[in-house]
Enzyme design. Structure first.
Site, PDB file in Angstrom:
ATOM      1  N   ARG A 245     -51.312 -51.589 -91.396  1.00 38.48           N
ATOM      2  CA  ARG A 245     -50.220 -51.058 -90.647  1.00 38.48           C
ATOM      3  C   ARG A 245     -49.868 -51.860 -89.306  1.00 38.48           C
ATOM      4  O   ARG A 245     -48.890 -51.969 -88.856  1.00 38.48           O
ATOM      5  CB  ARG A 245     -50.172 -49.495 -90.215  1.00 38.48           C
ATOM      6  CG  ARG A 245     -49.113 -48.882 -89.830  1.00 38.48           C
ATOM      7  CD  ARG A 245     -49.387 -47.607 -89.096  1.00 38.48           C
ATOM      8  NE  ARG A 245     -49.990 -46.623 -89.969  1.00 38.48           N
ATOM      9  CZ  ARG A 245     -50.483 -45.315 -89.788  1.00 38.48           C
ATOM     10  NH1 ARG A 245     -50.081 -44.973 -88.396  1.00 38.48           N
ATOM     11  NH2 ARG A 245     -51.077 -44.333 -90.557  1.00 38.48           N
ATOM     12  N   TYR A 246     -50.923 -52.061 -88.535  1.00 40.60           N
ATOM     13  CA  TYR A 246     -51.016 -52.726 -87.488  1.00 40.60           C
ATOM     14  C   TYR A 246     -51.326 -54.385 -87.489  1.00 40.60           C
ATOM     15  O   TYR A 246     -52.154 -54.381 -88.247  1.00 40.60           O
ATOM     16  CB  TYR A 246     -51.801 -52.102 -86.207  1.00 40.60           C
ATOM     17  CG  TYR A 246     -51.626 -50.774 -86.035  1.00 40.60           C
ATOM     18  CD1 TYR A 246     -50.440 -50.387 -85.386  1.00 40.60           C
ATOM     19  CD2 TYR A 246     -52.387 -49.807 -86.423  1.00 40.60           C
ATOM     20  CE1 TYR A 246     -50.114 -49.088 -85.056  1.00 40.60           C
ATOM     21  CE2 TYR A 246     -52.072 -48.383 -86.188  1.00 40.60           C
ATOM     22  CZ  TYR A 246     -51.110 -47.965 -85.581  1.00 40.60           C
ATOM     23  OH  TYR A 246     -50.648 -46.620 -85.427  1.00 40.60           O
TER      24      TYR A 246
ATOM     25  N   LYS B 151     -48.512 -44.377 -83.701  1.00 42.14           N
ATOM     26  CA  LYS B 151     -49.195 -43.218 -82.790  1.00 42.14           C
ATOM     27  C   LYS B 151     -48.005 -43.128 -81.683  1.00 42.14           C
ATOM     28  O   LYS B 151     -47.950 -44.216 -80.970  1.00 42.14           O
ATOM     29  CB  LYS B 151     -50.569 -43.475 -82.541  1.00 42.14           C
ATOM     30  CG  LYS B 151     -51.421 -43.291 -83.326  1.00 42.14           C
ATOM     31  CD  LYS B 151     -53.010 -43.312 -82.943  1.00 42.14           C
ATOM     32  CE  LYS B 151     -53.934 -43.360 -84.123  1.00 42.14           C
ATOM     33  NZ  LYS B 151     -53.652 -44.664 -84.994  1.00 42.14           N
TER      34      LYS B 151
ATOM     35  N   ASP C 135     -51.582 -33.879 -89.056  1.00 44.08           N
ATOM     36  CA  ASP C 135     -50.293 -34.591 -89.843  1.00 44.08           C
ATOM     37  C   ASP C 135     -49.741 -33.483 -90.801  1.00 44.08           C
ATOM     38  O   ASP C 135     -50.433 -32.787 -91.300  1.00 44.08           O
ATOM     39  CB  ASP C 135     -50.925 -35.861 -90.563  1.00 44.08           C
ATOM     40  CG  ASP C 135     -51.309 -36.740 -89.838  1.00 44.08           C
ATOM     41  OD1 ASP C 135     -50.714 -37.216 -88.432  1.00 44.08           O
ATOM     42  OD2 ASP C 135     -52.417 -37.477 -90.002  1.00 44.08           O
TER      43      ASP C 135
ATOM     44  N   ARG D  79     -55.571 -55.136 -86.858  1.00 42.40           N
ATOM     45  CA  ARG D  79     -56.450 -54.326 -87.509  1.00 42.40           C
ATOM     46  C   ARG D  79     -55.909 -53.761 -88.763  1.00 42.40           C
ATOM     47  O   ARG D  79     -54.774 -53.681 -89.060  1.00 42.40           O
ATOM     48  CB  ARG D  79     -56.891 -53.318 -86.633  1.00 42.40           C
ATOM     49  CG  ARG D  79     -55.771 -52.581 -85.988  1.00 42.40           C
ATOM     50  CD  ARG D  79     -56.178 -51.756 -84.696  1.00 42.40           C
ATOM     51  NE  ARG D  79     -55.261 -50.820 -84.033  1.00 42.40           N
ATOM     52  CZ  ARG D  79     -54.246 -51.066 -83.239  1.00 42.40           C
ATOM     53  NH1 ARG D  79     -54.157 -52.456 -83.189  1.00 42.40           N
ATOM     54  NH2 ARG D  79     -53.244 -50.240 -82.965  1.00 42.40           N
TER      55      ARG D  79
ATOM     56  N   CYS E 237     -57.926 -32.048 -93.838  1.00 45.47           N
ATOM     57  CA  CYS E 237     -57.786 -33.838 -94.087  1.00 45.47           C
ATOM     58  C   CYS E 237     -56.617 -34.344 -94.414  1.00 45.47           C
ATOM     59  O   CYS E 237     -55.934 -33.763 -95.373  1.00 45.47           O
ATOM     60  CB  CYS E 237     -58.984 -34.015 -95.126  1.00 45.47           C
ATOM     61  SG  CYS E 237     -59.038 -35.942 -95.455  1.00 45.47           S
TER      62      CYS E 237
ATOM     63  N   CYS F  84     -66.729 -37.244 -99.757  1.00 46.40           N
ATOM     64  CA  CYS F  84     -67.206 -36.607 -98.447  1.00 46.40           C
ATOM     65  C   CYS F  84     -68.361 -35.687 -98.734  1.00 46.40           C
ATOM     66  O   CYS F  84     -68.610 -35.001 -99.620  1.00 46.40           O
ATOM     67  CB  CYS F  84     -66.205 -36.118 -97.830  1.00 46.40           C
ATOM     68  SG  CYS F  84     -64.611 -37.087 -97.466  1.00 46.40           S
TER      69      CYS F  84
ATOM     70  N   ASP G 114     -49.625 -39.033 -84.962  1.00 46.41           N
ATOM     71  CA  ASP G 114     -49.065 -40.031 -85.905  1.00 46.41           C
ATOM     72  C   ASP G 114     -47.867 -39.930 -86.606  1.00 46.41           C
ATOM     73  O   ASP G 114     -47.581 -38.903 -87.303  1.00 46.41           O
ATOM     74  CB  ASP G 114     -50.174 -40.066 -87.001  1.00 46.41           C
ATOM     75  CG  ASP G 114     -51.238 -41.478 -87.077  1.00 46.41           C
ATOM     76  OD1 ASP G 114     -50.445 -42.504 -86.661  1.00 46.41           O
ATOM     77  OD2 ASP G 114     -52.235 -41.443 -87.156  1.00 46.41           O
TER      78      ASP G 114
ATOM     79  N   CYS H  95     -63.164 -31.358 -95.603  1.00 50.92           N
ATOM     80  CA  CYS H  95     -62.244 -30.651 -94.430  1.00 50.92           C
ATOM     81  C   CYS H  95     -61.123 -30.127 -95.010  1.00 50.92           C
ATOM     82  O   CYS H  95     -60.380 -31.243 -95.538  1.00 50.92           O
ATOM     83  CB  CYS H  95     -62.247 -31.412 -93.210  1.00 50.92           C
ATOM     84  SG  CYS H  95     -63.810 -32.468 -92.889  1.00 50.92           S
TER      85      CYS H  95
ATOM     86  N   ARG I 294     -55.912 -37.192 -95.608  1.00 50.86           N
ATOM     87  CA  ARG I 294     -56.130 -37.617 -96.886  1.00 50.86           C
ATOM     88  C   ARG I 294     -56.659 -36.656 -98.192  1.00 50.86           C
ATOM     89  O   ARG I 294     -57.177 -37.346 -99.083  1.00 50.86           O
ATOM     90  CB  ARG I 294     -57.077 -38.906 -96.860  1.00 50.86           C
ATOM     91  CG  ARG I 294     -56.742 -40.031 -96.008  1.00 50.86           C
ATOM     92  CD  ARG I 294     -57.086 -41.470 -96.321  1.00 50.86           C
ATOM     93  NE  ARG I 294     -56.486 -42.303 -95.044  1.00 50.86           N
ATOM     94  CZ  ARG I 294     -57.282 -42.603 -94.148  1.00 50.86           C
ATOM     95  NH1 ARG I 294     -58.496 -42.370 -93.972  1.00 50.86           N
ATOM     96  NH2 ARG I 294     -56.828 -43.331 -93.225  1.00 50.86           N
TER      97      ARG I 294
HETATM   98  S1  SF4 Z   1     -61.529 -35.633 -92.413  1.00 48.81           S
HETATM   99 FE1  SF4 Z   1     -61.126 -36.007 -94.631  1.00 48.81          FE
HETATM  100  S2  SF4 Z   1     -62.113 -38.037 -94.954  1.00 48.81           S
HETATM  101 FE2  SF4 Z   1     -63.080 -37.297 -92.875  1.00 48.81          FE
HETATM  102  S3  SF4 Z   1     -64.963 -36.086 -93.522  1.00 48.81           S
HETATM  103 FE3  SF4 Z   1     -63.293 -34.649 -93.655  1.00 48.81          FE
HETATM  104  S4  SF4 Z   1     -62.453 -34.688 -95.815  1.00 48.81           S
HETATM  105 FE4  SF4 Z   1     -63.694 -36.358 -95.655  1.00 48.81          FE
END
Ligand code: SF4
Length: 364
Positions: free
Chosen positions: A115-116, A340, A296, A119, A135, A128, A333, A132, A137
């Site tokens: 994206r940038y 950002k 997000d 980097r 998350c 994972c 974001d 979470c 993603r």
């Molecule tokens: S925020 Fe998402 S990618 Fe990061 S540890 Fe938690 S579930 Fe996994």
């Protein structure tokens, strides 16, 4: 709960200290099913039936260590809410989109987000240690693991070696510290051997959800490929424990600077006292608060999104009342992947007139 030699925790019962400290035991024994969760909560399995559709849609895993931080009787426990399934995750009427930052559109090769210009971010896995619920993603969790095979990672390395403007690679996921150690070592070494790649960054929540994973071996691998910067994600002061402190100390002792990227989470840390305790706690364990993200607008996490004006008030109060070393950059974001934006840069007038709503998203 604790004796000298054992830890007692449902649903596992008596756990030897040796097993408890072993990240492999922790990973293998993670809670991944509703019957296990029911046992941990001391509830009949049928009372958790409503979560079946949630975990069918989004992976579910909680490490024994992270579970031990939770008061399981308290449904509003801030750590429980970060990892227990919630039916709101599948209520699409709440809003949110699958890929709010349009990461897929910025993948010149699978798993590499560019994206940038100087980097890029390499998604090295989608596994994972604890998933979470907030998350951004979470819609990648069910992607076939073969999409992160060695041959796919080779394609990422080839792209980076051709893109001469890339000087920093963020190795993220999923959590890259769930990877096989040899594969991780090879991947980091291959990236570092590219002449124009000056710096590697690791994005991992292991110090928070499975601190035993920060082993001597992992520190040796990271040390070998320095300069390596390590970003983790503490969201609540209760996540700062003896074990997570030790994990961060081991990284720091290996010459790996550790920074934190929190997310403002509704009902979890969106109040001044909690955020202040978190930031002060991080400073005390030598972890630099780097970013504080607005959650997000991702599908399945809408119920975590705190409102911008309240969060801004908290951040301004923090800025006025504590050391600059403790105050992270409060950023959004921008939806669509436009990068950002520092929210502390908005004026009161802009907030009152709701310009951020106009620019970003009416539900922010
Ligand atoms: S925020 Fe998402 S990618 Fe990061 S540890 Fe938690 S579930 Fe996994």
């Amino acid at each position: 709960m604790k004796s000298d030699a054992y830890i007692f925790l449902k649903p596992w019962g008596k756990i030897s200290r040796r097993n408890w400290q072993d990240w492999r035991w922790q990973f293998k024994n993670s809670i991944q099913s509703l019957p296990q969760l029911a046992e941990a909560l001391d509830k009949p399995i049928h009372s958790l039936g409503k979560y079946q559709a949630v975990i069918a849609r989004y992976h579910f895993r909680i490490s024994p260590y992270y579970l031990s931080l939770i008061d399981v009787r308290d449904e509003l426990d801030p750590i429980r809410r970060q990892c227990f399934p919630n039916v709101k995750e599948i209520l699409y009427s709440l809003g949110g989109v699958i890929d709010p930052l349009k990461e897929k559109e910025r993948m010149p090769v699978w798993g590499l987000i560019h994206r940038y210009s100087d980097r890029c971010l390499a998604m090295a896995t989608n596994v994972c240690a604890t998933y979470c619920r907030h998350c951004n993603r979470k819609n990648m969790w069910r992607v076939d693991p073969s999409m992160f095979s060695e041959s796919r990672l080779k394609a990422v390395i080839e792209y980076v070696s051709r893109a001469q403007n890339i000087r920093e690679v963020i190795v993220s996921g999923g959590d890259p510290l769930t990877m096989n150690e040899q594969l991780l070592d090879w991947f980091l070494g291959s990236l570092r051997s590219i002449p124009h790649v000056e710096v590697l960054r690791i994005g991992s929540r292991m110090p928070v959800v499975l601190p035993m994973r920060i082993s001597r071996r992992i520190c040796d691998i990271l040390r070998k490929h320095r300069p390596v910067w390590f970003n983790t994600q503490f969201n609540h002061p209760r996540e700062i424990t003896e074990a997570s402190t030790k994990a961060c100390e081991m990284l720091l002792d290996a010459g790996i600077p550790v920074s934190n990227q929190s997310v403002f989470l509704k009902g979890i840390n969106d109040n001044y006292e909690t955020m202040r305790a978190l930031l002060h706690g991080l400073q005390c364990i030598s972890v630099r608060p780097y970013y504080l993200f607005q959650c997000d607008p991702v599908a399945g996490a809408d119920h975590f999104r705190a409102d911008v004006p309240s969060c801004l008030r908290i951040m301004r109060k923090l800025q006025d009342s504590t050391s600059g070393l403790c105050v992270p950059q409060y950023v959004l974001d921008t939806p669509g992947g436009k990068g950002k934006v520092s929210l502390l840069g908005l004026t009161d007038k802009e907030i009152i007139e709701g310009i951020y709503e106009h620019f970003f998203d009416k539900t922010m």
